[in-house]
Every structure is written in C-alpha cells, then in structure tokens.
Write a protein that holds these residues in place. Sequence first.
Motif, PDB file in Angstrom:
ATOM      1  N   UNK A   1     -38.970   5.690 122.748  1.00  0.00           N
ATOM      2  CA  UNK A   1     -39.598   5.068 121.554  1.00  0.00           C
ATOM      3  C   UNK A   1     -40.879   6.088 120.950  1.00  0.00           C
ATOM      4  N   UNK A   2     -40.692   5.933 119.756  1.00  0.00           N
ATOM      5  CA  UNK A   2     -41.721   6.781 118.872  1.00  0.00           C
ATOM      6  C   UNK A   2     -42.309   5.782 117.992  1.00  0.00           C
ATOM      7  N   UNK A   3     -43.619   5.736 117.840  1.00  0.00           N
ATOM      8  CA  UNK A   3     -44.484   4.782 116.903  1.00  0.00           C
ATOM      9  C   UNK A   3     -45.320   5.698 116.348  1.00  0.00           C
ATOM     10  N   UNK A   4     -45.170   5.413 114.852  1.00  0.00           N
ATOM     11  CA  UNK A   4     -46.003   6.174 114.133  1.00  0.00           C
ATOM     12  C   UNK A   4     -47.317   5.150 113.527  1.00  0.00           C
ATOM     13  N   UNK A   5     -48.282   5.721 113.211  1.00  0.00           N
ATOM     14  CA  UNK A   5     -49.461   4.914 112.681  1.00  0.00           C
ATOM     15  C   UNK A   5     -49.076   4.092 111.631  1.00  0.00           C
ATOM     16  N   UNK A   6     -49.599   2.999 111.531  1.00  0.00           N
ATOM     17  CA  UNK A   6     -49.185   1.900 110.181  1.00  0.00           C
ATOM     18  C   UNK A   6     -47.974   1.146 110.554  1.00  0.00           C
ATOM     19  N   UNK A   7     -47.402   1.529 111.610  1.00  0.00           N
ATOM     20  CA  UNK A   7     -46.093   0.667 111.670  1.00  0.00           C
ATOM     21  C   UNK A   7     -46.261  -0.683 112.227  1.00  0.00           C
ATOM     22  N   UNK A   8     -45.149  -1.672 111.794  1.00  0.00           N
ATOM     23  CA  UNK A   8     -45.429  -3.002 112.321  1.00  0.00           C
ATOM     24  C   UNK A   8     -43.962  -3.361 113.152  1.00  0.00           C
ATOM     25  N   UNK A   9     -43.957  -3.323 114.365  1.00  0.00           N
ATOM     26  CA  UNK A   9     -42.834  -3.261 115.245  1.00  0.00           C
ATOM     27  C   UNK A   9     -42.396  -4.727 115.944  1.00  0.00           C
ATOM     28  N   UNK A  10     -41.280  -5.326 115.765  1.00  0.00           N
ATOM     29  CA  UNK A  10     -40.996  -6.564 116.527  1.00  0.00           C
ATOM     30  C   UNK A  10     -40.039  -6.152 117.533  1.00  0.00           C
ATOM     31  N   UNK A  11     -40.368  -6.505 118.866  1.00  0.00           N
ATOM     32  CA  UNK A  11     -39.607  -6.246 120.066  1.00  0.00           C
ATOM     33  C   UNK A  11     -38.887  -7.616 120.360  1.00  0.00           C
ATOM     34  N   UNK A  12     -37.662  -7.740 120.341  1.00  0.00           N
ATOM     35  CA  UNK A  12     -36.801  -9.134 120.643  1.00  0.00           C
ATOM     36  C   UNK A  12     -35.901  -8.835 121.862  1.00  0.00           C
ATOM     37  N   UNK A  13     -35.487 -10.072 122.218  1.00  0.00           N
ATOM     38  CA  UNK A  13     -34.610 -10.085 123.212  1.00  0.00           C
ATOM     39  C   UNK A  13     -34.652 -11.414 124.299  1.00  0.00           C
ATOM     40  N   UNK A  14     -33.684 -11.583 124.869  1.00  0.00           N
ATOM     41  CA  UNK A  14     -33.472 -12.769 125.837  1.00  0.00           C
ATOM     42  C   UNK A  14     -34.742 -12.756 126.865  1.00  0.00           C
ATOM     43  N   UNK A  15     -34.968 -13.886 127.449  1.00  0.00           N
ATOM     44  CA  UNK A  15     -35.943 -14.029 128.675  1.00  0.00           C
ATOM     45  C   UNK A  15     -35.362 -12.932 129.709  1.00  0.00           C
ATOM     46  N   UNK A  16     -36.426 -12.188 130.280  1.00  0.00           N
ATOM     47  CA  UNK A  16     -35.869 -11.262 131.553  1.00  0.00           C
ATOM     48  C   UNK A  16     -35.781 -10.176 130.710  1.00  0.00           C
TER      49      UNK A  16
ATOM     50  N   UNK B   1     -34.447  -4.281 119.930  1.00  0.00           N
ATOM     51  CA  UNK B   1     -33.691  -5.135 120.685  1.00  0.00           C
ATOM     52  C   UNK B   1     -33.623  -4.694 122.020  1.00  0.00           C
ATOM     53  N   UNK B   2     -34.002  -5.683 122.980  1.00  0.00           N
ATOM     54  CA  UNK B   2     -34.050  -5.274 124.467  1.00  0.00           C
ATOM     55  C   UNK B   2     -32.768  -6.013 125.156  1.00  0.00           C
ATOM     56  N   UNK B   3     -32.167  -5.711 126.103  1.00  0.00           N
ATOM     57  CA  UNK B   3     -31.226  -6.373 126.798  1.00  0.00           C
ATOM     58  C   UNK B   3     -31.107  -5.801 128.428  1.00  0.00           C
ATOM     59  N   UNK B   4     -31.703  -6.575 129.566  1.00  0.00           N
ATOM     60  CA  UNK B   4     -31.676  -6.143 130.876  1.00  0.00           C
ATOM     61  C   UNK B   4     -32.391  -4.740 130.749  1.00  0.00           C
ATOM     62  N   UNK B   5     -33.478  -4.632 130.165  1.00  0.00           N
ATOM     63  CA  UNK B   5     -34.298  -3.478 130.256  1.00  0.00           C
ATOM     64  C   UNK B   5     -33.808  -2.162 129.487  1.00  0.00           C
ATOM     65  N   UNK B   6     -32.715  -2.413 128.543  1.00  0.00           N
ATOM     66  CA  UNK B   6     -32.249  -1.505 127.860  1.00  0.00           C
ATOM     67  C   UNK B   6     -32.273  -1.511 126.477  1.00  0.00           C
ATOM     68  N   UNK B   7     -32.685  -0.515 125.754  1.00  0.00           N
ATOM     69  CA  UNK B   7     -32.678  -0.558 124.353  1.00  0.00           C
ATOM     70  C   UNK B   7     -31.532  -0.520 123.746  1.00  0.00           C
ATOM     71  N   UNK B   8     -31.181  -1.450 122.660  1.00  0.00           N
ATOM     72  CA  UNK B   8     -30.039  -1.676 122.170  1.00  0.00           C
ATOM     73  C   UNK B   8     -29.615  -0.603 121.074  1.00  0.00           C
TER      74      UNK B   8
END
Lengths: 221, 795
Positions: free
Chosen positions: A27-42, A213-220
């Motif tokens: 993952x790379x994040x630049x200054x000024x970004x607005x990121x949402x992380x989504x995914x089911x519980x766990x 988006x995350x699933x089982x610890x992996x980035x989709x």
Amino acid sequence: MLLQLHNIFKWVQQGGQRVFLLKDINLQVEEGEFISIMGPSGSGKSTLLNVIGMLDGFDEGEYNFFDEPVHRLKEKHRTNLYKQYIGFVFQAYHLIDELTVYENLEMPLLYKKLKSSERKAMVADMLDRFNIVGKKDLFPSQLSGGQQQLVGVARALISKPKLILADEPTGNLNSQQGIEIMELFKELNEEGVTIIQVTHSENNAKYGKRIIKLLDGRKLN
Amino acid sequence: MLLKYALRNIKKRPVLNGIKIVGISLGLCGILFIALFIKNELSYDKQFLKAENSYRLTATSRAFLENNHFARFFAAQDLPVLTASIPEVEKFVRLAPIRGKLIKHEEQFYNIQQGFSVDATFFELFDIPLLQGNVKTVFQNANSVVVSKSLANNIFGSTNPIGKIISLPQGHFNSTKEDFQISGVMQDSKQESHLHPDILFMPGKDKIKGWAYQYLLLKENANPELVESKLSLALTNIFADDIATDKNVVNAHLMNISAIHLQSDLFREIEPNSTMTNIWVLVIAALILLLIALSNFASLNLGMAGYLSTFLTLNQILGSSKRFISSYFLIENTLIVLFSITITLLLMNPLNALFYESYQLNLLENNELFIVLIIAAVALLMIVAGLQPVLKQRFEKASLQKRLQKDSKTQVHKALLITQFSLAIVLLVMVVVISEQTNFAMDKALGAKENIVCLPLVHSEIQKDFSLFKSELLKESSITSVSAMMDTPGSETHDMFSYVLQDAPETEPGSNAIGVFAADYSFAEVFGLSFLGGKNFTHSNIDEPGNGEYLINESALHQLGYQNPQAIINKQFSLLSPVPGVTLPEGKIIGVVKDFHLSGLQNKVEPLVLFKRENSWLNSIVISYSATSKREALLSLNTIWSDLFPEYPIDYVEVNSIYKNVYKTELLQKRLILLFALISIFVCTMGVLGLALMITQSRYKEIGIRKVNGASRTEILTLLNRDFIKWLLVSFIVAVPLAYFAVNEWLEGFAYKITISPWMFLFSGALVILITLLAVSWQSYRAAIQNPVKSLRRE
C-alpha cells in the motif's frame, strides 16, 4: 509520499499452525488522500489500521513512514513518530470518563510536553472550531454519542497530525450524527489532512477518494 | 447453592483470594502467638495453690542500705519474732541463697544453678510437686535436702538418691563443710515462675541468718495493706533504738508472688524479671497486627466487590431476595476465613516447636480452649470487617439498572489503606528504636565487648591460688589478660563503704558512703576502661598502710565534689571497712576512669571506688583473649584449670552472654516485634499488590487511550503510582506522632537511652514507601507495557 507498506505479513500461531491476519499487503499513501478500508468482519481491517498507526507490529515486510523505516525503529522512536504525525478516532470514542471535555482534549498535549499557555490556546482553538465551548466542563457521560465522537475527533486533531486513522468512527452513531462526522472528515481532508478510515457502510466509504477491499487478510484490488 | 457460587468465585481469582487468605492466616498466627505469650507472662507463679495469699516481704529505710529497695532482706533472723505478733501471718518461709554454686558428693564437686537454704515450711507456700519423699516429712529433720529431678539425674543417674549425702563444701561462704541427707526429689520448676531452685537445703529450725528472701502466707481474708503497716511498725520497733524519726522509720513492702515477674524491679532479684512495659509493647504490636489484617481484608473485599456486581444484580433482577447479597458475602467471607484458620492450624505446631527450641516456651500446652477462643474471636472480627464496607459502600444506593451499566471500577477505601500503612510505619519505627536501644545498651555495658570469659563465683580454694592461676594463664599467647573481681559482670554490686578524703569537709565518721568494688590490678586492662586522668594500679604495690591505691569513676569524681580529674589525683583517701577484722590501707586516688556499666542499663551508673585486693573479695575471675584465637584460649583455660584444680568442675561463661541474659526480655522483645513488623509489612504489601492489580485492571482502557494519545511508559507508571505515593505520604504524616509517642514512652524505662532522631522515622517511612512502590510498580509496569490495541479492542 506519506507512507508505504511493502509485503506486510502478520500472523498468530494457533494449534501449531499460522493463522494469517494480514497477508502480503502492499500500500502506498500520498499526502492528502482519503482512503476507506472495507471488508467483512475478521477480514483484517482494524489490524491493518493498527499496523499503519504503529500500535501493532507485524511479522514480515517493510513499512516506511516519511522515509523512516518503521520496522527497524525502536519503540521510543516509534512513539515519537506517531505522537507527532498521527491522530486516532475510535468507534467507541474512548474518552476518559473521569476527565472533562477540556481535559480530554488537553491530554495529548500533555504528553507532547507543551507549555501550559500553549496548551490553553490550542484547546480553546479546538473547542471554538467544533462549537463545543459551552460543553468544555462536562464529562463524557453527559454528552450524546455524536457529541462524544466530536470530542474524539477534536482530540485526534489537536496535535495537528498529518494522518487521521479512524476505526468505524460512525459505528455507534445514528445516521444524522454519522453524516455530520463524515462531513467533518471531508472538510478536514480538503484542508490537507490525510485520512484513512475503516468502515462497513458503503455510504461512508464513498467519502473516500480510494477504497481498499480486504478479505481474509488479503487485499482484493 | 450459594456455597457453590462462592467456591467457584474464589477459585476464579486465585491470586487475590490467595492474598486474602495469606493475610488473614499470618495475622491470625501472629495474634495467636502474642496472646499465648502474654498469657504465659501473666501466669507466672499462679501454679502455686496458695499464690493468692503468698506475699514477698521486703523493707526499706533511710537508716540502712541508703533506702535502696532490695528483693531480699539483710536480717532474716528477725522474721520469726516479727511475725509472731501479727496474727494474719499464717506461715513464713525464708530463702537464703547459696552463693557458692558448688556442692560435693563423694569427693566430686557439682555445679548448681540456683540453690537456697530454706525453712521447713517451704513446700507449704511453694507446692512444687515431689517425685520422691513426703511433703509433710521431707524437711522433718535438720540437715535434710531436696534436689530437683534434673540435678538428681546429673549426680546419681538411675540410682535412688534418697538417703544419699550431699555437702556444702568448706569455702568462702561456709566456714566448715556441712553434710545434708537427701530426703526428697522435686519436679523441675515450671518455666513460668520467678524462682527455679535445683536444690533446697534445710539446715534446721531458725538457722537462717542474714540475707534472705522472705515470703509470708497470709490468712484467707487478711488485708495485705493492714499487715504491711503492722509489719512496718514492728520493723521500726526493732531497728529504731529509741524514738522513730524520719530517718530511721522502716517501711515494709508486701508483693503478691504472682506479681513479682512483671512488677518487681528491685536490687538482687532471684532472676531477671520482665516488666509491664514489655507486655504493653506486645499488646500494641498485636493490636496493630490485628488492625492491619482487618483493614487489609476489608479493603481487598471492597475492591473485589466490583467483580461480582453483574452477577449479583442479575440474580436480583431474576427475583432473588434482598438478603441474597448479604448471605452471599457472608458465605464467601466465612469460606475465606475458614481456609485461613486451616492454614493457621497447620502452621501452629511447627511455630510452637520453633519457639520451644529457642526459648523453652511451650505455648500451646494446656491452652486449647484459649486458642479456640482467640481464633473464634479474630475470625468473627474478620468476617464482620470483611462484610461491613462491601455492603455499605456498593450495593445499597444504586438502582438495579445503573448497577448493570456501570463500569466495574475498583474502589479504594483511602481510610483503610492509610490506617494500614500508618500502623506498619509505627511498628517499623518501634523495631528501629528497640533494636537501636538494645544495641546501645549492649555496646555501652561493660564487657559487652567480645572475647572475655568469666569464671563466676569460684570456690575460695581457687581464689587463694589466683596468682598462680593467673601467671599460668598469662604464659599462653592466646590469653591477653586476666583479672578477678568482686562480682560477676552484669550483676548488681551495691556494697557501700564510708570514706575519708583529704580536703573534704569534716563529717561525722561513718555518715557518708560510696559504692565500692574490689578487683585485681588488671581489671582496667581486661575491660579496656579508658582513663580520664591518672594511671592504673601498679603491679608491685602490696597494699601496705599509707600506700593504698584507689581508682574512681567519673560519677564518684562528681560525688566527691570535683570536676577536673587531674585535681583529685594523689589526694589522700581511705575506705572504712564495715567488715570486722578487715582493714583497707590508707592511700591515694591514683586514677579516674570513664563511667562504665556493671549492671544493666536500666540503672544509672553509681559512683564507684575500685580498690585492689589480694586473696579476698575476688570471687569471679575474668579472662580476655585475642579475638582470633578463641579456641586455643579456651583449650588452654580448660587444661590449666584441670591441672591446678582437678577436683573442681570448670564453669565459665562469655561475658557477652551474661549481658545478653540481663537483656533477655529486651532481646526477645526485639525479635518478636521484628517478626510482627515483618508480618505486618508483608500483609500490607500483599494487600496493596492486590489493590494495584485491581486498579490497573479497571484502568486498562484508560491506559490504552492515554498510550494511543502519546503517553510513554514512564508517564503511565507515574500516573498509576501517584495516588499510592499520595496515600503513603499521608500515612507517614499520621504515623510519625503516633510512633514518637509510643517509643518515647518505652524509652522512659531506661536510665541511659538513645535520643530519638529523625532518621529513624525517615528510614521506616522510606522503607515502607519503597516496598509498596515496588509492589505497585510491578503491576503498573505490566499495564504500561501492554499493547493498547488489546485494551481498546471493541467490547
């Protein structure tokens, strides 16, 4: 570039087997970004947020924050780093019940060893900005959930961080309160603060400019 | 059902409940043993059937012995006449101490520890059970003797001692050898008695003269005060030749024999006694321990009540009665207390064995009912104390709904905590002061130095050969010097002679008096006395008239009216011996030595004149040896003794241990208090550890938030420890005046005492604070290094 995660793995041993919490995250994040992380519980959303916030360690991989190799830093150095650049907002607000609104806001400044007059000015500034001057002597239990979260955001912002990490900031709020908080984030982002939020809600996720988006610890994606 | 719940809840938190149980058991053990020890102290001489009506008679007068109060009387021969006129006196018995400490059987000498010549009435007052012989007839014949079981075993082994002859050898104290026939064997005296004779001689009717202890048996309902005044009158009649004046009036004093052990502090007691002060110190220690144990239990209970809040409230919502909470806590407390009692019972016997080994006290014997009562009383107190705050503080006020919602926040009862710590600090200050005072006394007492042995009260035959013995001993390189003296160190010397001093104002001859002490010329050398002026006795001086040599101590210097030691040197001086046929040579004061202690520190140093004598009054021999060769020195001493005096048993003691015996009660007290202080501090620390555990647990979330907001470990530690430091400081402030008052009272009993200084308080306070902080920090540190992610994970 604000931060960069490179092949991050995190696991726990369970019954002699490795159970992966995070698996090969880049993952790379630049200054000024607005990121949402989504995914089911766990799926590892909060874990990822904690790793980014340096509250939690990881087992493999590299993490650079402003070109500082976090994985090689000592605890004290790391503390200084996040004290300076990162603010947290929690689903359960995590205000200290025994302290007033004013004192809750002041707390991070105490740990930055600022002078009393400076602290006063900064807290006053923040109370003013969030329109809660009248509530400064109340205790968290005397506030509504939305107001508590407002204080939580104010506390996260008070030490002027570059990055705000929010773990389901609206999870405990009703929809109206939730919208207000998200609007606030949007404003902050426009002022240049980088925001990473974990959320379940599609609506809230849309405030972000990028969705992971995350699933089982992996980035989709 | 409740029992099951309580057991399960206790099991669920083994550490905290373990702390409670350990605290109560230790407290209970301590209190139990203090109570038993005090009971033992209070039971002295009560075993005698007629103890209630038995009194010791003593007398004081300004006309004799300088009004000094002696436990025995110098004119025992007058007692029959004295008591004949007083109908309330039913019986009397006189005990004249045997000073020789040697008896002879078939050409072999044996040492005795404590022997008396007694009247035939002895067993009517002191009914020590006889193993052989009949109480009525045992002293029927003159020159009969009763020995204790252990002495009989020592001399005769398994052969029957009845009818055998024991003699008092000719010597310094007996002009001729005297034979006695054994008519009975008595049990060894009980430990809780003010006398432990191993031999009793009955020389015949009214043969007892001079110094003797006098005991009276009064009639059932006699008024001792009335008898006392009648005796005073009768004594005054005997001693005041014509008219009674202020100066020659005699005061009789009666003391019940069961009071002697704790209340009598006279000169020449049979054995060193204890004092009421010691009892009070122990009572205070026991109370402190009790309070600490109680408040510890209460505060832990209070802290832990929060854990059960949901459980109990849910029960109530589901319809249990209001009494449910009370009964639950009652059962839980009772269980905890019962566990503790079990532990106490298990610990009791090994502890008692330990006591028996060191002090020959069997405290558990015949005290079953007392033990049960003490345990029951303390247990009841514990249960009540544990119940009270929990019920009051937590459950009465809040509504059911509120109780369910409320975060379980650990309550700390500040008053309880502060009480505990103040008391622990007080106890510690007491320990510091008592051990400082005891060390001070031991240091200051003459001969408290190491490496001196004393041969106490040797036989006059040996005294005659003292110079030979001395010169033989000095040939050994391990022995540094040898001297002889009038009495054993640590005993009371109160012989006083009149004196004549050059340039002193004329007084009537014989009207002044000063303490005297006869010694060999090496006395100052053996005891390392330091000279303020002048010099030691000269070796070659032979005590011819006009050439006598006298050393005085500092107090004597002042009594004689001088300040500067140099000024009195070489003044003409002589002592007027009251003993017919003995004259002391006129001579000079040749030296002034610093005050030194011959007896215990409870007494002030008396003005004293040391004079040199050869061949008389040198009853005890003292020998100093070099520190590194104790073994060789003692070996040579034994060899030389058995070469020179083969028929006499050798008997020597280290001077150190003589003084330790004088300070027996203080030393015992010191150890007991130290033990109880350690127990108290341990209990306190455990309690605080428990509280710290609960507090940090209940603040986990807060700690997490603070860490996320940038608090470092040090800052978290400070946050958690700050409250404890605050409470400890308050405890310290509360403890200081209490402790000062207590130790000040205790020190009053000593003529020479240490000054109370601030470091004693600071040290005690600092120690308690340090220990507590270590205990608390252990918990706080664990909380401080905790990963905040864990504590903030969604509930």
